[in-house]
Design an enzyme around this catalytic site. Structure first.
Site, short mmCIF file in Angstrom:
data_model
loop_
_atom_site.label_atom_id
_atom_site.label_comp_id
_atom_site.label_asym_id
_atom_site.label_seq_id
_atom_site.Cartn_x
_atom_site.Cartn_y
_atom_site.Cartn_z
N SER A 96 41.09 20.67 -42.24
CA SER A 96 40.56 20.93 -40.91
C SER A 96 39.34 21.85 -41.00
CB SER A 96 41.66 21.59 -40.06
OG SER A 96 41.22 21.83 -38.75
N CYS A 98 36.57 24.64 -40.52
CA CYS A 98 36.58 26.01 -40.00
C CYS A 98 35.59 26.15 -38.85
CB CYS A 98 36.23 26.98 -41.13
SG CYS A 98 34.48 26.89 -41.62
N ASP A 101 37.79 32.69 -48.66
CA ASP A 101 37.14 31.48 -48.17
C ASP A 101 37.25 31.33 -46.67
OD1 ASP A 101 35.67 29.10 -49.23
OD2 ASP A 101 37.21 28.06 -48.08
N HIS A 109 30.72 25.52 -47.79
CA HIS A 109 31.97 24.79 -47.61
C HIS A 109 31.70 23.30 -47.84
CE1 HIS A 109 34.33 27.86 -44.94
NE2 HIS A 109 33.98 28.36 -46.12
N ASN A 129 33.63 22.09 -51.60
CA ASN A 129 33.47 23.53 -51.47
C ASN A 129 32.92 24.06 -52.79
OD1 ASN A 129 34.20 26.40 -51.63
ND2 ASN A 129 35.25 26.02 -49.69
N GLU A 136 32.06 20.62 -45.99
CA GLU A 136 31.35 19.91 -44.93
C GLU A 136 29.86 20.26 -44.95
OE1 GLU A 136 35.58 20.84 -43.59
OE2 GLU A 136 33.97 21.92 -44.60
#
Length: 163
Positions: free
Chosen positions: A95, A97, A160, A68, A57, A70
């Site tokens: 997890s 978003c 965030d 983020h 992030n 990912e």
């Protein structure tokens, strides 16, 4: 590790030989993000068990609305053809978003390995309903990193996750 059943054939995305090693790489990314003054979430994209993209992030560090972990890992991997994504697995310390889940669905990444979903749970049921295999590791390091960060930085955390 808990596993869910999938609606699509994920035989090409069989679990990596060493999920522990790949999650450790995501955790290392999360720690790097924290050391940079950011939010401690890390991710790696692996194809056929080999890391092709790493990220963490970087919203704070880059003043970004969307960077983020990912998304950073996908960006680091660069442009890939559709077949490559269908052989991939995304490892994330938290997890994913809604935004990051959208990228998983867009590129049809068949498997996501999640470090923890206690401090935040993205749209996991929706991902499963779309055929994504989710494996929740419930890693204590991931839980500790996020619990500590949220306690010390509640405003940054709320920003965030869009709250």
């Amino acid at each position: 590790m808990r596993s869910s059943s999938a609606l699509l054939d994920c035989s090409a995305a069989t679990p990596a030989v060493n999920d522990t090693e790949l999650m450790a790489a995501a955790i290392a990314e999360a720690r790097l993000g924290a050391a940079e003054g950011g939010i401690p979430i890390g991710s790696v994209l692996a194809i056929d068990g080999e890391i092709v993209g790493r990220g963490h992030n970087r919203r704070i560090q880059r003043g970004s609305a969307v960077l983020h972990a990912e998304m950073d890992a996908l960006e680091d991997a660069g442009r890939l053809d559709a077949a490559a994504y269908r052989r991939s697995a995304l490892y994330s310390t938290l997890s994913p978003c809604d935004m990051c889940t959208g990228a998983v669905l867009l590129y049809r990444i068949p498997r996501v390995v999640i470090g923890e979903n206690r401090t935040f749970r993205g749209p996991e049921d929706y991902s499963r309903s779309r055929g994504v295999v989710l494996d929740v590791v419930d890693d204590p390091d991931c839980v500790d990193m996020m619990t500590s960060f949220i306690a010390k930085n509640p405003d940054l955390w709320s920003e965030d996750i869009g709250e």
